[in-house]
Design a protein around this motif. Structure first.
Motif, short mmCIF file in Angstrom:
data_model
loop_
_atom_site.label_atom_id
_atom_site.label_comp_id
_atom_site.label_asym_id
_atom_site.label_seq_id
_atom_site.Cartn_x
_atom_site.Cartn_y
_atom_site.Cartn_z
N GLN A 64 0.84 -1.19 0.00
CA GLN A 64 0.00 0.00 0.00
C GLN A 64 0.88 1.24 0.00
OE1 GLN A 64 -1.98 1.72 3.66
NE2 GLN A 64 -3.77 0.81 2.70
N CYS A 65 0.50 2.24 -0.81
CA CYS A 65 1.27 3.48 -0.91
C CYS A 65 0.36 4.66 -0.63
CB CYS A 65 1.86 3.63 -2.31
SG CYS A 65 2.74 2.17 -2.92
N ILE A 66 0.73 5.48 0.34
CA ILE A 66 0.01 6.72 0.65
C ILE A 66 0.92 7.89 0.28
CG2 ILE A 66 -0.98 8.15 2.48
CD1 ILE A 66 -1.67 5.59 3.99
N LEU A 67 0.40 8.81 -0.53
CA LEU A 67 1.18 9.95 -1.00
C LEU A 67 0.50 11.27 -0.64
CD1 LEU A 67 2.00 8.96 -4.73
CD2 LEU A 67 3.13 8.18 -2.65
N PHE A 68 1.31 12.29 -0.40
CA PHE A 68 0.82 13.65 -0.25
C PHE A 68 1.69 14.57 -1.10
CE2 PHE A 68 -0.74 11.83 3.75
CZ PHE A 68 -2.04 12.33 3.79
N PRO A 69 1.08 15.50 -1.84
CA PRO A 69 1.90 16.48 -2.58
C PRO A 69 2.57 17.45 -1.63
CG PRO A 69 -0.45 16.92 -2.86
CD PRO A 69 -0.35 15.64 -2.09
N PRO A 70 3.62 18.14 -2.09
CA PRO A 70 4.33 19.10 -1.23
C PRO A 70 3.43 20.19 -0.66
CG PRO A 70 5.60 18.64 -3.22
CD PRO A 70 4.27 17.98 -3.41
N SER A 71 2.34 20.49 -1.36
CA SER A 71 1.42 21.53 -0.88
C SER A 71 0.80 21.20 0.47
CB SER A 71 0.30 21.75 -1.91
OG SER A 71 -0.44 20.54 -2.09
N GLU A 72 0.79 19.91 0.84
CA GLU A 72 0.16 19.48 2.08
C GLU A 72 1.14 19.40 3.25
OE1 GLU A 72 -3.47 18.95 1.58
OE2 GLU A 72 -2.43 20.13 0.02
N THR A 73 2.40 19.79 3.03
CA THR A 73 3.42 19.67 4.06
C THR A 73 3.00 20.34 5.38
OG1 THR A 73 5.20 19.55 2.43
CG2 THR A 73 5.82 20.24 4.65
N LYS A 74 2.32 21.47 5.27
CA LYS A 74 1.95 22.23 6.48
C LYS A 74 0.99 21.48 7.39
CE LYS A 74 -1.44 24.84 3.70
NZ LYS A 74 -0.96 24.35 2.37
N TYR A 75 0.38 20.39 6.90
CA TYR A 75 -0.55 19.61 7.71
C TYR A 75 0.05 18.30 8.25
CZ TYR A 75 -3.73 22.49 4.88
OH TYR A 75 -4.36 23.53 4.23
N LEU A 76 1.26 17.99 7.86
CA LEU A 76 1.79 16.62 8.06
C LEU A 76 2.75 16.49 9.25
CD1 LEU A 76 2.39 15.57 4.34
CD2 LEU A 76 0.38 15.16 5.77
N TYR A 77 2.85 17.50 10.08
CA TYR A 77 3.73 17.45 11.25
C TYR A 77 5.16 17.12 10.85
CZ TYR A 77 -0.60 17.76 13.89
OH TYR A 77 -1.81 18.21 14.40
N LYS A 78 5.62 17.89 9.85
CA LYS A 78 7.00 17.73 9.38
C LYS A 78 7.98 18.07 10.50
CE LYS A 78 10.41 19.54 6.13
NZ LYS A 78 11.42 19.75 7.19
N VAL A 79 8.98 17.21 10.67
CA VAL A 79 10.03 17.45 11.65
C VAL A 79 11.02 18.46 11.08
CG1 VAL A 79 11.92 16.37 12.93
CG2 VAL A 79 9.76 15.13 12.61
N PRO A 80 11.34 19.55 11.81
CA PRO A 80 12.28 20.54 11.29
C PRO A 80 13.65 19.92 10.99
CG PRO A 80 11.18 21.34 13.28
CD PRO A 80 10.82 19.90 13.14
N HIS A 81 14.31 20.46 9.98
CA HIS A 81 15.66 20.03 9.60
C HIS A 81 15.69 18.52 9.31
CE1 HIS A 81 16.72 23.97 11.10
NE2 HIS A 81 16.26 23.64 12.29
N ALA A 82 14.62 18.00 8.73
CA ALA A 82 14.52 16.58 8.43
C ALA A 82 13.57 16.38 7.26
CB ALA A 82 14.03 15.80 9.65
N LEU A 83 13.49 15.14 6.79
CA LEU A 83 12.68 14.81 5.62
C LEU A 83 11.48 13.95 6.01
CD1 LEU A 83 15.69 13.71 3.39
CD2 LEU A 83 14.63 15.97 3.44
N ILE A 84 11.15 13.90 7.29
CA ILE A 84 10.14 12.97 7.78
C ILE A 84 9.02 13.69 8.51
CG2 ILE A 84 11.79 11.07 8.00
CD1 ILE A 84 11.79 11.60 11.05
#
Length: 288
Positions: free
Chosen positions: A160-180
């Motif tokens: 199973q593959c779940i994808l989000f476009p870069p536009s949704e980054t602000k909702y994804l709890y991105k870790v600062p200085h990281a790619l996760i």
């Protein structure tokens, strides 16, 4: 309430012109179902075949333990012979995965089993990586450091593959200085009460089966769950958008070195700070 995910569009086959016009230009993902049926790999590549060719190779293994100051996102947790690992896969569920492994370099014979698609993208020929996983194993939500256009070919089983476009980054709890994204989020069954910004994120989902190809556009977030034991191969094309090329350059030449420096200086406190900031910044940005 779960994630807001739509099925990734599927096509049996596609012309170069239509692929470039409708998917690359619009930066939309697509599954091409029959792109590689003329490859020898389509008939040959399964776990038994890999075991036959590469069983004696020692391979790096990863599991789903959280990243710490001692161990980075891309550092293996253990290693074993490929034959032993395939035995584990065949016996049942295991959390161990093979991640970004250049098995094609280790076993040159595998290179004769595939060819680069004539689909309008110029692929980096030295970077075909293989990924293996056992039933139920997961890759946490992340995007790739180089913002590449990615072709992801799946073999043996289903994932199973779940994808989000870069536009949704602000909702994804991105870790600062990281790619996760924050590693406590289970994107296959998220706790929306705990992670309320996820309600606003719009993404995509699909299940890949043997021989199917997933196109992931530049900078797309992706999370994979192996529904059965299996493996995939990815090939990459450099980002076409100058803004993404600039971000990739920043990631490679500054961000990862800064993060490594801070790990050495502050240790686990740096990891805890980043995780806390991921929550604070996301919730503040989204007023939740």
């Amino acid at each position: 309430m779960g994630l807001n995910l739509e099925q990734i569009q599927r096509v049996p086959t596609i012309t170069k012109e239509k692929f470039l016009r409708e998917y690359v230009a619009l930066q939309k993902p697509v599954v091409i179902e029959h792109l590689i049926e003329d490859w020898p790999a389509y008939q040959k590549w399964n776990l038994d075949y890999i075991n036959e060719l590469a069983g004696d190779k020692t391979v790096p293994l990863y599991d789903d333990r959280p990243i710490t100051s001692e161990r980075k996102f891309n550092e293996p947790h253990t290693s074993m012979k490929m034959s032993e690992y395939i035995d584990l896969l065949n016996e049942g569920s295991t959390n161990y995965r093979i991640f970004l492994y250049n098995l094609l370099k280790e076993v040159p014979k595998l290179q004769k089993d595939f060819r680069y698609p004539n689909i309008g993208l110029k692929f980096m020929k030295r970077l075909p990586f293989l990924f293996f996983g056992g039933s139920g194993s997961k890759v946490f939500m992340h995007y790739d450091i180089d913002f590449a256009n990615i072709f992801h070919f799946h073999f043996h089983g289903e994932k199973q593959c779940i994808l989000f476009p870069p536009s949704e980054t602000k909702y994804l709890y991105k870790v600062p200085h990281a790619l996760i994204s924050h590693q406590e989020i289970d994107f296959t069954n998220p706790d929306i009460e705990k992670w309320p910004a996820l309600k606003k994120a719009k993404g995509y989902i699909t299940n890949l089966k043997h021989g199917e190809t997933l196109y992931m556009p530049e900078g797309y977030w992706h999370q994979m769950t192996y529904l059965t034991p299996g493996f995939s191969m990815s090939i990459r094309s450099v980002p076409k958008k100058m803004s993404n090329f600039a971000k990739a350059t920043y990631n490679v030449f500054f961000m990862r070195h800064f993060d490594n420096f801070m790990r050495k200086m502050r240790g686990q406190k740096w990891i805890e700070y980043k995780n806390t900031e991921a929550i604070r910044r996301t919730n503040k940005t989204n007023n939740v």
